[in-house]
Design a protein around this motif. Structure first.
Motif, PDB file in Angstrom:
ATOM      1  N   ALA B  10     -18.252 -10.877 -28.232  1.00  0.00           N
ATOM      2  CA  ALA B  10     -17.778 -11.229 -29.571  1.00  0.00           C
ATOM      3  C   ALA B  10     -17.362 -12.697 -29.602  1.00  0.00           C
ATOM      4  CB  ALA B  10     -16.600 -10.339 -29.961  1.00  0.00           C
ATOM      5  N   PRO B  11     -17.700 -13.406 -30.685  1.00  0.00           N
ATOM      6  CA  PRO B  11     -17.292 -14.812 -30.779  1.00  0.00           C
ATOM      7  C   PRO B  11     -15.777 -14.931 -30.893  1.00  0.00           C
ATOM      8  CG  PRO B  11     -18.313 -14.074 -32.839  1.00  0.00           C
ATOM      9  CD  PRO B  11     -18.471 -12.958 -31.862  1.00  0.00           C
ATOM     10  N   LEU B  12     -15.242 -16.022 -30.396  1.00  0.00           N
ATOM     11  CA  LEU B  12     -13.795 -16.235 -30.397  1.00  0.00           C
ATOM     12  C   LEU B  12     -13.365 -16.984 -31.646  1.00  0.00           C
ATOM     13  CD1 LEU B  12     -13.386 -17.447 -26.685  1.00  0.00           C
ATOM     14  CD2 LEU B  12     -13.023 -15.124 -27.607  1.00  0.00           C
ATOM     15  N   ASP B 148     -11.806 -14.336 -37.775  1.00  0.00           N
ATOM     16  CA  ASP B 148     -12.635 -13.483 -36.913  1.00  0.00           C
ATOM     17  C   ASP B 148     -14.019 -13.185 -37.479  1.00  0.00           C
ATOM     18  OD1 ASP B 148     -10.615 -13.200 -34.984  1.00  0.00           O
ATOM     19  OD2 ASP B 148      -9.607 -11.715 -36.248  1.00  0.00           O
ATOM     20  N   HIS B 149     -14.454 -13.911 -38.463  1.00  0.00           N
ATOM     21  CA  HIS B 149     -15.709 -13.561 -39.125  1.00  0.00           C
ATOM     22  C   HIS B 149     -16.913 -14.415 -38.704  1.00  0.00           C
ATOM     23  CE1 HIS B 149     -14.013 -10.943 -42.645  1.00  0.00           C
ATOM     24  NE2 HIS B 149     -14.020 -10.331 -41.474  1.00  0.00           N
ATOM     25  N   TRP B 150     -16.856 -14.982 -37.499  1.00  0.00           N
ATOM     26  CA  TRP B 150     -17.986 -15.809 -37.044  1.00  0.00           C
ATOM     27  C   TRP B 150     -19.265 -14.984 -36.905  1.00  0.00           C
ATOM     28  CZ3 TRP B 150     -17.992 -20.934 -37.095  1.00  0.00           C
ATOM     29  CH2 TRP B 150     -16.762 -21.598 -37.059  1.00  0.00           C
ATOM     30  N   GLU B 151     -19.139 -13.761 -36.424  1.00  0.00           N
ATOM     31  CA  GLU B 151     -20.336 -12.933 -36.248  1.00  0.00           C
ATOM     32  C   GLU B 151     -21.000 -12.665 -37.597  1.00  0.00           C
ATOM     33  OE1 GLU B 151     -19.767  -9.613 -33.667  1.00  0.00           O
ATOM     34  OE2 GLU B 151     -21.539  -8.543 -34.419  1.00  0.00           O
ATOM     35  N   ALA B 164     -28.742 -12.015 -34.563  1.00  0.00           N
ATOM     36  CA  ALA B 164     -27.815 -13.109 -34.860  1.00  0.00           C
ATOM     37  C   ALA B 164     -27.408 -13.795 -33.556  1.00  0.00           C
ATOM     38  CB  ALA B 164     -26.582 -12.572 -35.585  1.00  0.00           C
ATOM     39  N   LYS B 165     -27.140 -15.099 -33.660  1.00  0.00           N
ATOM     40  CA  LYS B 165     -26.944 -15.925 -32.461  1.00  0.00           C
ATOM     41  C   LYS B 165     -25.595 -16.628 -32.530  1.00  0.00           C
ATOM     42  CE  LYS B 165     -31.940 -16.595 -32.520  1.00  0.00           C
ATOM     43  NZ  LYS B 165     -32.212 -15.783 -33.721  1.00  0.00           N
ATOM     44  N   TRP B 166     -24.801 -16.421 -31.493  1.00  0.00           N
ATOM     45  CA  TRP B 166     -23.536 -17.138 -31.417  1.00  0.00           C
ATOM     46  C   TRP B 166     -23.137 -17.299 -29.964  1.00  0.00           C
ATOM     47  CZ3 TRP B 166     -23.632 -11.978 -33.159  1.00  0.00           C
ATOM     48  CH2 TRP B 166     -23.033 -11.049 -32.291  1.00  0.00           C
ATOM     49  N   SER B 167     -22.162 -18.155 -29.733  1.00  0.00           N
ATOM     50  CA  SER B 167     -21.648 -18.347 -28.377  1.00  0.00           C
ATOM     51  C   SER B 167     -20.264 -18.966 -28.483  1.00  0.00           C
ATOM     52  CB  SER B 167     -22.575 -19.276 -27.582  1.00  0.00           C
ATOM     53  OG  SER B 167     -22.082 -19.430 -26.260  1.00  0.00           O
ATOM     54  N   SER B 168     -19.391 -18.575 -27.553  1.00  0.00           N
ATOM     55  CA  SER B 168     -18.046 -19.153 -27.504  1.00  0.00           C
ATOM     56  C   SER B 168     -17.719 -19.595 -26.087  1.00  0.00           C
ATOM     57  CB  SER B 168     -16.992 -18.126 -27.954  1.00  0.00           C
ATOM     58  OG  SER B 168     -17.040 -17.917 -29.342  1.00  0.00           O
ATOM     59  N   ALA B 169     -16.827 -20.541 -25.980  1.00  0.00           N
ATOM     60  CA  ALA B 169     -16.352 -20.995 -24.676  1.00  0.00           C
ATOM     61  C   ALA B 169     -14.911 -21.460 -24.815  1.00  0.00           C
ATOM     62  CB  ALA B 169     -17.228 -22.142 -24.163  1.00  0.00           C
ATOM     63  N   VAL B 170     -14.191 -21.411 -23.703  1.00  0.00           N
ATOM     64  CA  VAL B 170     -12.834 -21.942 -23.666  1.00  0.00           C
ATOM     65  C   VAL B 170     -12.793 -22.977 -22.552  1.00  0.00           C
ATOM     66  CG1 VAL B 170     -10.394 -21.425 -23.253  1.00  0.00           C
ATOM     67  CG2 VAL B 170     -11.832 -19.807 -24.540  1.00  0.00           C
ATOM     68  N   VAL B 171     -12.257 -24.147 -22.862  1.00  0.00           N
ATOM     69  CA  VAL B 171     -12.101 -25.169 -21.830  1.00  0.00           C
ATOM     70  C   VAL B 171     -10.627 -25.497 -21.692  1.00  0.00           C
ATOM     71  CG1 VAL B 171     -14.360 -26.271 -22.030  1.00  0.00           C
ATOM     72  CG2 VAL B 171     -12.505 -26.986 -23.549  1.00  0.00           C
ATOM     73  N   SER B 172     -10.254 -25.834 -20.479  1.00  0.00           N
ATOM     74  CA  SER B 172      -8.874 -26.236 -20.220  1.00  0.00           C
ATOM     75  C   SER B 172      -8.881 -27.716 -19.847  1.00  0.00           C
ATOM     76  CB  SER B 172      -8.298 -25.389 -19.077  1.00  0.00           C
ATOM     77  OG  SER B 172      -6.963 -25.781 -18.844  1.00  0.00           O
ATOM     78  N   ILE B 173      -8.145 -28.489 -20.633  1.00  0.00           N
ATOM     79  CA  ILE B 173      -8.105 -29.933 -20.408  1.00  0.00           C
ATOM     80  C   ILE B 173      -6.651 -30.363 -20.427  1.00  0.00           C
ATOM     81  CG2 ILE B 173      -8.815 -32.187 -21.318  1.00  0.00           C
ATOM     82  CD1 ILE B 173     -11.201 -30.758 -22.646  1.00  0.00           C
ATOM     83  N   ASP B 174      -6.208 -30.983 -19.334  1.00  0.00           N
ATOM     84  CA  ASP B 174      -4.808 -31.426 -19.225  1.00  0.00           C
ATOM     85  C   ASP B 174      -3.841 -30.283 -19.503  1.00  0.00           C
ATOM     86  OD1 ASP B 174      -5.762 -33.928 -18.634  1.00  0.00           O
ATOM     87  OD2 ASP B 174      -5.505 -34.713 -20.671  1.00  0.00           O
TER      88      ASP B 174
END
Lengths: 407, 407
Positions: B10-12, B148-151, B164-174
């Motif tokens: 599920a997309p974030l 929450d409606h990205w999908e 349908a096409k989606w993708s999510s990622a989480v990055v940690s910076i500082d």
């Protein structure tokens, strides 16, 4: 299936040339005696010659040899030896040796020196070249040498072509008649399996090599280069032009425009035959681009339309999908102004001034696209230069031929 | 038929963004209530934004509007409104009016100013844009706004996409976590019927517009521009990146390399999903080009292989036809040295030093090509730069879809 292949008149003999063929079983020993697969074109006198070659960085050894020979011997060519059944390409160091061997075999058969011989090979790549089978049978080409064997030569250079391709013309210049005869092979505008486009033209018009070379480039740009429409240029593509006239004692022509026009028309006819024989082709489409700033830009736009898979499948489906055509124009890289473009299919006006024409109906467009032959005319509204490109459609048969069989 | 479409997590939700959809019956009034065809992405704060647009000279009005808005408002974007079902393209002067109307409708629904809104349209071209049906239903997008409606939005922008096409990622910076969520649509690497490639990515990573703009161009070159493989770029292709972070009060990132890497990976995933959903595609092929003098040359070579109809039909036929691949490399326009090239299919060495590898057998190659996914690796032996291109094959289904139906 070929699109409206014309019934060709018999090719004309050209003073100063004889042609022979041999059956060597190049592709397979089992074909020996069953089909001719080697052509020998012999000049009775030293000929002035010019060549145009593939721009592919992978160039077969015959192309490299031919270019080298023309760089020193362009006024002293005596023969072309060409085989079908094996392209002698992708074979590393042996390729160069075998190309040299073919030239030596052709020279011996023609009774001339090896450095007077041009060569061409077409057929499968990556398969060792059967030079021994060629050496064993090349004498047949000597035995069959005749001024009237152009048609047989056109057959001998075929690979997957469904018909042999030739054309002849006679021009009268300063009260003297000269003949041009050309043969060509090629399996369509999308070169199948790297199938090579070959064309050899002989004439007795007396024109020197230094005039022939730039002329042939111009002519190729307006004929064969207008059908090689998907960029899949073969490793072996070659066109040669041989002139016996000076060797036969004629004074060089002072004015060559009439000859160049005749040569252009002959090469356009050969080029169109190749499109008509295109793999899977069910439509023959002429793309006319006018109103361009330069002829090169007009040709670039025409090619962009001709190579687009979406345009070609629209042709196949008899779908007058003008949006695909305009999108291909927009992708050509030429700096067009979309508000100046006019688009017609035959005489039906589809698009003008950045918008679909108010009186255009899909039914009109479909009626044009359903025909086996039609034209697409684009006026860019930018200048006065023009170009014409010939192409076919993209069909299930193309996929079948190229995906399901390995030739 | 899609090739190994992954089951997507599920997309974030992305802090600072809400998403809503509406069913307007854009393509046909009969579809009203049956499928969502309008997506509204709203930033709760002014967002920094960047866009990448089609290079086609025929550019739809939404593209021209978007580019103009970003030229003055790149630090103050509040919404994207996007519809499927009609591309609002090829419509002359009304196209500009309707594009403006769509933006105004989106702005009203989002409760922001029109000059803070970007838009995108995808679908049929040359058909009048049904702005009245959009105006009548756009309020549904307001009503459904949710983090929450990205999908749902990913579904609403589909045209002929089979998933349908989606993708999510989480990055940690500082020590701070940021989210990226992207949605995309596109019907394959050969844009069917000018079907548009759209991608919208939202993030709360605080990056200013002047950093986002060049970053997005680099990322697009390594993701979406590596799959648009036949040059049939649509009139409407658009990618937008919106960042809420600065508006949410974060200090701009001093170092953006980690974010750029995450954005690149996310966009590659979206791009690969488009290839997997390509029309008629039965193979997913990764073309890796290394040993190039520049990254751009590596990409040019990879694209030349990926667009060749002969290569694509060989993929379709599970035919390990290395000659077609090398010929495509030779036609790329890059000044390669054919004697330095190494070619592998997965880990099978096919060609080296200008010749087929002595231990290579067709059976080895065919075993690789029969797989639904495999790689082609080309080492040009000229330098140390590389690029990757993803593509599919060219099949009967592609012809059927594009020649026999008009979508």
């Amino acid at each position: 299936m070929a699109i409206n292949p014309p019934v060709l008149n018999a090719p004309l003999a050209v003073p100063g040339f004889r042609v022979g063929t041999a059956s060597c079983g190049v592709k397979s020993p089992a074909l020996k005696g069953k089909r001719q697969d080697l052509a020998l074109i012999v000049g009775d006198v030293p000929c002035h010659a010019a060549g145009v070659f593939t721009k592919n960085r992978f160039r077969a050894a015959c192309v490299r040899h031919g270019e080298a020979t023309l760089s020193t011997q362009a006024e002293n060519v005596r023969a072309i030896v060409a085989n079908s059944g094996n392209a002698n390409a992708g074979l590393g160091e042996m390729e160069t040796v075998w190309a040299r061997n073919l030239i030596e075999a052709g020279a011996e058969a023609a009774g001339v020196a090896a450095d007077q011989v041009l060569s061409a090979s077409t057929g499968v790549i990556g398969t060792p070249f059967p030079i021994d089978r060629i050496r064993a049978s090349v004498h047949e080409a000597t035995d069959s040498l005749s001024a009237d064997h152009w048609e047989q030569a056109a057959h001998a250079i075929r690979t997957t072509d469904t018909f042999a391709k030739w054309s002849s013309a006679v021009v009268s210049i300063d009260g003297q008649s000269y003949t041009l005869t050309g043969i060509a092979k090629g399996s369509g505008m999308i070169h199948p399996n790297m199938a090579t486009m070959l064309a050899f033209v002989a004439t007795d018009a007396p024109i020197s090599a230094d005039v022939l070379a730039p002329m042939l480039r111009r002519v190729a740009d307006r004929s064969f280069n207008c059908i090689s429409v998907d960029g899949d240029t073969s490793t072996n593509d070659t066109m040669y032009l041989l002139s016996s006239g000076i060797g036969l004692g004629h004074a060089p022509l002072s004015e060559t425009a009439v000859f160049e026009q005749a040569l252009t028309e002959l090469c356009i006819e050969l080029a169109q035959l190749i499109v008509r024989d295109g793999e899977g082709v069910t439509k023959f489409v002429t793309i006319e681009v006018s109103g361009a700033a330069t002829e090169a830009e007009a040709r670039t736009v025409g090619r962009a339309v001709a190579v687009s898979p979406l345009v070609k499948t629209a042709f196949a489906g008899s779908d007058a999908n003008w949006g695909r055509i305009l999108s291909a124009v927009g992708n050509s890289g030429v700096a067009i102004d979309t508000n100046r473009i006019t688009l017609r299919a035959d005489d039906v006006l589809m698009f003008e001034n950045g918008n679909i024409h108010p009186e255009y109906s899909d039914e009109q467009g479909m009626a044009v696209f359903r025909q086996p032959e039609f034209s697409i005319s684009l006026d860019l509204g930018m200048g006065s230069e023009s170009a014409v490109v010939w192409t076919g459609d993209l069909t299930h048969d193309y996929i079948t031929i190229n995906a399901e069989y390995r030739t």
